[in-house]
Design a protein around this motif. Structure first.
Motif, PDB file in Angstrom:
ATOM      1  N   VAL A 328       0.786  -1.261  -0.060  1.00  0.00           N
ATOM      2  CA  VAL A 328       0.083   0.253  -0.010  1.00  0.00           C
ATOM      3  C   VAL A 328       0.776   1.132   0.114  1.00  0.00           C
ATOM      4  O   VAL A 328       2.008   1.259   0.758  1.00  0.00           O
ATOM      5  CB  VAL A 328      -0.734  -0.129   1.235  1.00  0.00           C
ATOM      6  CG1 VAL A 328      -1.623   1.200   1.570  1.00  0.00           C
ATOM      7  CG2 VAL A 328      -1.954  -1.065   1.278  1.00  0.00           C
ATOM      8  N   ALA A 343      -6.447   2.082   0.362  1.00  0.00           N
ATOM      9  CA  ALA A 343      -6.197   1.101  -0.206  1.00  0.00           C
ATOM     10  C   ALA A 343      -7.573  -0.124  -0.069  1.00  0.00           C
ATOM     11  O   ALA A 343      -7.177  -1.399  -0.592  1.00  0.00           O
ATOM     12  CB  ALA A 343      -4.978   0.649  -0.055  1.00  0.00           C
ATOM     13  N   LYS A 410      -9.988  -7.070   1.668  1.00  0.00           N
ATOM     14  CA  LYS A 410      -9.108  -6.597   0.459  1.00  0.00           C
ATOM     15  C   LYS A 410     -10.103  -6.442  -0.632  1.00  0.00           C
ATOM     16  O   LYS A 410     -10.912  -7.565  -1.165  1.00  0.00           O
ATOM     17  CB  LYS A 410      -7.961  -7.451   0.125  1.00  0.00           C
ATOM     18  CG  LYS A 410      -7.088  -6.923  -0.836  1.00  0.00           C
ATOM     19  CD  LYS A 410      -6.029  -7.781  -1.000  1.00  0.00           C
ATOM     20  CE  LYS A 410      -5.376  -7.563  -2.533  1.00  0.00           C
ATOM     21  NZ  LYS A 410      -4.350  -8.618  -2.861  1.00  0.00           N
TER      22      LYS A 410
END
Ligand code: FES
Length: 411
Positions: A328, A343, A410
């Motif tokens: 990141v 991110a 994520k």
């Protein structure tokens, strides 16, 4: 004490030892035979879960326009995920979870209604729309009657604790920072909190004042429990009997007793810095001052010891997750938490200011700067390399391990 020599019964001691030996075996047998789970959840566990739920599933019942820039969102349990609201202490906050176009963020907001109101079934969050505010803009645009809201249980330390604080509270509030004191004022006036509250409320103009009519009414009805004074920094105001300017030491001295009162502060950063100096000049010891500690650490450059070498620099953060790792990018003047959220990772967080420990994370490599006022880590954590990403700013490339039990996603 007798000076006769003690007599030992050797036979008795052996019998006792044998008994103990059998006791261990007997206990192991009972443990083996016991069911793996409780037949019935112990009452204390149930109570703890009701008082400190990890999440509360709520729904907006009503939206109340307070001023041009502030709205109150009245939240009630959704009836499925949550059937009741967790009780709280006047002055605490909720951390709301937001999904803004795939960016999973949290924001803390003080509960502006009272604990008694929670028993009646609602929380009020009074939220100011900030100019260009990522979260507040989203809330204002999307939270309508019937919208689902996910929030933490009540959190925060800025509440009256009789063992810690005096009975006479003086609240120093700036703008929308008055919200936790509306909760306290109600609770004190309802007779459910044994304290008195003197509110010294600073606003930039008449349009900024929140709950003015309610404060007037409470002060009129319960003069021995609650009183307030407005401090207006604008040139023109229609507020009668107000102080002009800022919450200076002379205003504080005039409307409170620095020798005995407990001071609670909530407002913008600049107000904390200013009133902190004024209270110190009046000789108020730090132990009699509380301040609302939640919220983003903005403008870290204003701290004297912020490392100038990090300003404007880009760093990389290697983030170890349960399911692999991801790199990141981060800038030297943003917190590690903000870099992770940008991110589209969603590490756990609540206060966003180093206090609650929700975001506790292991720093494997690299260095961060942590402001002295926002370092809420335990000494052991400091020594073993843990950081609070919300209160840590990168000064080199980093490698971190996000907590496994956290909500990490994520996208
Ligand atoms: S979110 Fe509370 S310590 Fe980081």
């Amino acid at each position: 004490m007798s000076d006769k020599p003690m007599k030992f019964k050797v036979k008795g001691s052996i019998r006792d030892l044998l008994r103990f030996k059998n006791l261990v075996k007997k206990r192991a047998k009972i443990i083996d035979a016991a069911p793996a789970s409780f037949k019935e959840e112990p009452y204390i566990n149930t109570l703890a879960a009701r008082l400190h739920p990890e999440l509360q599933h709520l729904v907006v019942r009503e939206v109340i326009e307070e001023t041009g820039t502030c709205k109150t969102f009245r939240l009630v349990p959704d009836g499925a995920g949550s059937r009741e609201l967790a009780f709280f202490q006047a002055g605490q906050y909720l951390s709301v979870k937001l999904d803004v176009n795939g960016y999973r963020i949290t924001r803390p907001y003080s509960i502006s209604s009272s604990p008694s109101d929670a028993l009646k079934g609602f929380y009020d969050l009074t939220i100011k729309r900030l100019e260009g505010g990522f979260a507040t803009g989203f809330i204002w645009n999307t939270w309508k009657t019937g919208s689902a809201v996910t929030a933490s249980g009540p959190l925060g330390q800025m509440y009256h604790a009789p063992l810690r604080d005096g009975r006479s509270i003086v609240a120093l509030a700036g703008g929308s920072g008055v919200t936790p004191f509306r909760s306290m004022a109600r609770e004190i006036c309802y007779g459910r909190l044994d304290a008195t509250l003197r509110l010294i409320y600073g606003c930039a103009d008449d349009q900024e004042i929140l709950f003015h009519d309610e404060f007037r009414e409470l002060a009129k009805k319960y003069p021995d429990r609650f009183s307030f004074v407005m401090v207006m920094s604008c040139e023109e105001t229609s507020v009668e009997g107000c102080e002009k300017g800022f919450i200076t030491r002379s205003v504080i001295q005039k409307h409170s007793n620095p020798a005995v009162d407990s001071y609670f502060t909530c407002g913008p950063d600049v107000m904390y810095d200013f009133t902190g100096l004024e209270l110190a000049a009046l000789g108020v010891p730090v132990k009699r001052i509380r301040r609302e500690a939640y919220g983003e650490i903005k403008k870290p450059l204003r701290f004297k010891d912020f490392p100038q070498s990090a300003v404007g620099r880009a760093f990389s953060i290697n983030v170890r997750l349960k399911q692999g790792s991801v790199v990141v990018s981060a800038s030297g003047d943003e917190s590690v938490l903000v870099a992770l959220e940008r991110a589209k990772l969603a590490p756990p967080s609540a206060c966003r200011s180093g206090e609650c420990q929700y975001c506790r994370t292991l720093l494997v490599k690299g260095d961060v700067w942590v402001g002295p006022e926002c370092d809420g880590r335990r000494a052991a954590d400091r020594q073993t390399g843990y950081i609070h990403p919300c209160a840590s700013f990168p000064v080199s490339d980093l490698e971190i391990v996000l907590p496994e039990n956290g909500e990490v996603r994520k996208n």
